[in-house]
Design an enzyme around this catalytic site. Structure first.
Site, mmCIF file in Angstrom:
data_model
loop_
_atom_site.group_PDB
_atom_site.id
_atom_site.type_symbol
_atom_site.label_atom_id
_atom_site.label_comp_id
_atom_site.label_asym_id
_atom_site.label_seq_id
_atom_site.Cartn_x
_atom_site.Cartn_y
_atom_site.Cartn_z
ATOM 1 N N GLY A 11 0.825 -1.214 0.000
ATOM 2 C CA GLY A 11 0.000 0.000 0.000
ATOM 3 C C GLY A 11 0.855 1.258 0.000
ATOM 4 N N GLN A 12 0.212 2.420 -0.196
ATOM 5 C CA GLN A 12 1.021 3.647 -0.322
ATOM 6 C C GLN A 12 1.747 3.996 0.976
ATOM 7 O OE1 GLN A 12 -0.529 7.581 -0.985
ATOM 8 N NE2 GLN A 12 -2.470 7.179 0.062
ATOM 9 N N LEU A 13 1.081 3.859 2.123
ATOM 10 C CA LEU A 13 1.748 4.211 3.377
ATOM 11 C C LEU A 13 2.895 3.243 3.662
ATOM 12 C CD1 LEU A 13 2.024 5.929 5.902
ATOM 13 C CD2 LEU A 13 0.269 4.509 7.002
ATOM 14 N N ILE A 40 -4.606 -10.294 6.927
ATOM 15 C CA ILE A 40 -4.836 -10.023 8.354
ATOM 16 C C ILE A 40 -6.191 -10.542 8.831
ATOM 17 C CG2 ILE A 40 -3.252 -8.042 8.429
ATOM 18 C CD1 ILE A 40 -5.830 -6.240 8.586
ATOM 19 N N TYR A 64 -9.181 -2.043 4.065
ATOM 20 C CA TYR A 64 -10.071 -1.853 2.926
ATOM 21 C C TYR A 64 -10.283 -0.340 2.854
ATOM 22 C CZ TYR A 64 -14.073 -2.152 -0.186
ATOM 23 O OH TYR A 64 -14.915 -2.009 -1.258
ATOM 24 N N THR A 65 -9.762 0.321 1.818
ATOM 25 C CA THR A 65 -9.721 1.790 1.821
ATOM 26 C C THR A 65 -10.652 2.456 0.793
ATOM 27 O OG1 THR A 65 -7.786 1.692 0.367
ATOM 28 C CG2 THR A 65 -7.363 1.934 2.712
ATOM 29 N N ASP A 105 -9.837 10.000 9.905
ATOM 30 C CA ASP A 105 -10.726 11.099 10.301
ATOM 31 C C ASP A 105 -12.193 10.748 10.046
ATOM 32 O OD1 ASP A 105 -10.123 11.075 7.540
ATOM 33 O OD2 ASP A 105 -10.600 13.206 7.312
ATOM 34 N N TYR A 128 -17.093 2.467 5.665
ATOM 35 C CA TYR A 128 -15.638 2.538 5.831
ATOM 36 C C TYR A 128 -15.299 3.068 7.230
ATOM 37 C CZ TYR A 128 -10.890 4.423 5.490
ATOM 38 O OH TYR A 128 -9.570 4.737 5.737
ATOM 39 N N TRP A 153 -6.801 12.199 4.474
ATOM 40 C CA TRP A 153 -6.517 12.619 3.091
ATOM 41 C C TRP A 153 -5.076 12.287 2.686
ATOM 42 C CZ3 TRP A 153 -9.106 17.997 1.821
ATOM 43 C CH2 TRP A 153 -10.387 18.028 2.354
#
Ligand SMILES: NC(=O)c1ccc[n+]([C@@H]2O[C@H](COP(=O)([O-])OP(=O)(O)OC[C@H]3O[C@@H](n4cnc5c(N)ncnc54)[C@H](OP(=O)(O)O)[C@@H]3O)[C@@H](O)[C@H]2O)c1
Length: 285
Positions: A11-13, A40, A64-65, A105, A128, A153
Site C-alpha cells: 500500500g502507499q503508506l 490479516i 479496505y480503503t 478522520d 468505511y 486525506w
C-alpha cells in the site's frame, strides 16, 4: 535491533515506511508483508506470522480503503478493517508486540467546526468509517500496548490517491469540478511514515489514540487548486457543493484533526500541507 512487521506491505503508506526505514539501518529491521503474503483477516496466518517473527512492533497499514466501495462490500470492509485489526490486536497481546494501527478522520461525523481532538466523540457516517472505528474499539479493548494514529486525506507518489488523480485529469481535461464544502487536511504519507517510526525510535510508552495530519486546513477544491498551481497545470477548476456530486458514501463535511497531543509527545513540528505537497510533487517528477 528492533523487529518490525508492516502489514499491507504494497500500500502507499507501507511503501513510504519502506523509504523512511532507510534512515534506521542499524536500529530497526523491517518485514513488509503484502496482502497475499499475510491476510490479516486470517487469524491462523496472523498467529503463524507472529510466532515465527519475534516482532517488537507491528505497524498495521492494511485496510479496505475504498470509501464508496465499502457501501457495497460491507462484509469485506468489516472483515479487514474490524476483524483484521482485532486479529492483530490478539496476536500483539499474545506475543508482547506493540501495535501501531492507522485509522481515519472518517470516524467523525463532521458536525464540529473546531478541530477534533482524541477525546471528541466518534460517530462514523459510512461503512468505511464505522468498520475502521470498530477496529479501533477492538484494539483498545484487547491490547495493552497500542497506538492508534488517526490521519486524513493521504497522498504520496505511490498507489492511487487524489494528487495522482488530479495530475492525470489535469493532463486529460480542460475543465474539472471539485467539492469545496468538505474541509480537512491533506497529509503527505511520507511525513506520516517518518512520524510512525519516531514512536518506535523514541520508545514512546504513552499508549493510546493520536491524531496526525499535515498542518493547515483545506477543502478538496483548495487541494486540487494547489496541485494544479504547484505543477504548472492550466485547467478550468470549478468549485461545487457535495450535493452536486452524489457519492454512495456520506462524508464528514469537517474533519480537521487537532494534533496538539502528538506534537507534545514526539516534540515535533508538523509541515504545512502546501509545503509537503511541493515535496511530493517534486518526488513524483
Ligand atoms: N488513503 C487515505 O486517504 C487515508 C486516509 C485516512 C486514513 N487512512 C488509513 O491509512 C492506512 C493506509 O492507507 P493507504 O492509503 O496506504 O491504503 P492503500 O494504499 O489502499 O493500502 C492498503 C493496503 O492494505 C492491503 N490489504 C487489503 N486487505 C488486506 C488484508 N486482508 N490483509 C492484508 N493486507 C490487506 C492492500 O492490499 P491489496 O492492494 O492487495 O488489496 C493494500 O496494499 C489505512 O489504514 C487507511 O484506512 C487512509
Amino acid at each position: 535491533m528492533l523487529n518490525i512487521l508492516v502489514t499491507g506491505g504494497n500500500g502507499q503508506l507501507a511503501r513510504c515506511i519502506k523509504d523512511a526505514s532507510s534512515k534506521y539501518p542499524n536500529a530497526l529491521t523491517f518485514s513488509f508483508r503484502s496482502s497475499s503474503e499475510l491476510n490479516i483477516a486470517d487469524i491462523a496466518a496472523v498467529h503463524k506470522e507472529f510466532e515465527m517473527g519475534g516482532y517488537h512492533y507491528c505497524i498495521n497499514t492494511a485496510a479496505y480503503t475504498n470509501v464508496d466501495g465499502a457501501e457495497q462490500d460491507t462484509e469485506l470492509a468489516h472483515m479487514i478493517n474490524h476483524r483484521g485489526a482485532k486479529n492483530l490486536a490478539i496476536a500483539c497481546d499474545t506475543y508482547n508486540t506493540v501495535l501501531i494501527h492507522i485509522s481515519t478522520d472518517f470516524v467523525f461525523d463532521g458536525t464540529q467546526n473546531v478541530p477534533y481532538t482524541e477525546m471528541d466523540p466518534t460517530n462514523a457516517l459510512g461503512t468505511y468509517g464505522s468498520s475502521k472505528l470498530m477496529g479501533e474499539q477492538a484494539i483498545a479493548s484487547i491490547c495493552k500496548k497500542y497506538f492508534i494514529i488517526r490521519t486524513s486525506w493521504l497522498y504520496s507518489e505511490y498507489g492511487s490517491n487524489f494528487l495522482k488523480s488530479m495530475l492525470q485529469y489535469g493532463r486529460e481535461r480542460e475543465e474539472l469540478s471539485v467539492v469545496f464544502d468538505q474541509i480537512g487536511t491533506p497529509t503527505y504519507a511520507m511525513d506520516l511514515a517518518e512520524v510512525l517510526l519516531l514512536f518506535i525510535q523514541d520508545k514512546v510508552a504513552d499508549y493510546g489514540v493520536y491524531h496526525y495530519s499535515n498542518e493547515g486546513v483545506a477543502s478538496w477544491y483548495d487541494f486540487a487548486k494547489a496541485i494544479f498551481d504547484i505543477n504548472g497545470i492550466s485547467v478550468q477548476l470549478n468549485p461545487i457543493r457535495s450535493d452536486a456530486y452524489p457519492r454512495p458514501a456520506k462524508r464528514p463535511s469537517y474533519s480537521v484533526l487537532d494534533k496538539t497531543k502528538i506534537k507534545k509527545t514526539l516534540q515535533i513540528d508538523i509541515p504545512y500541507w502546501q509545503d509537503s505537497l511541493i515535496k511530493a510533487s517534486k518526488a513524483l517528477k
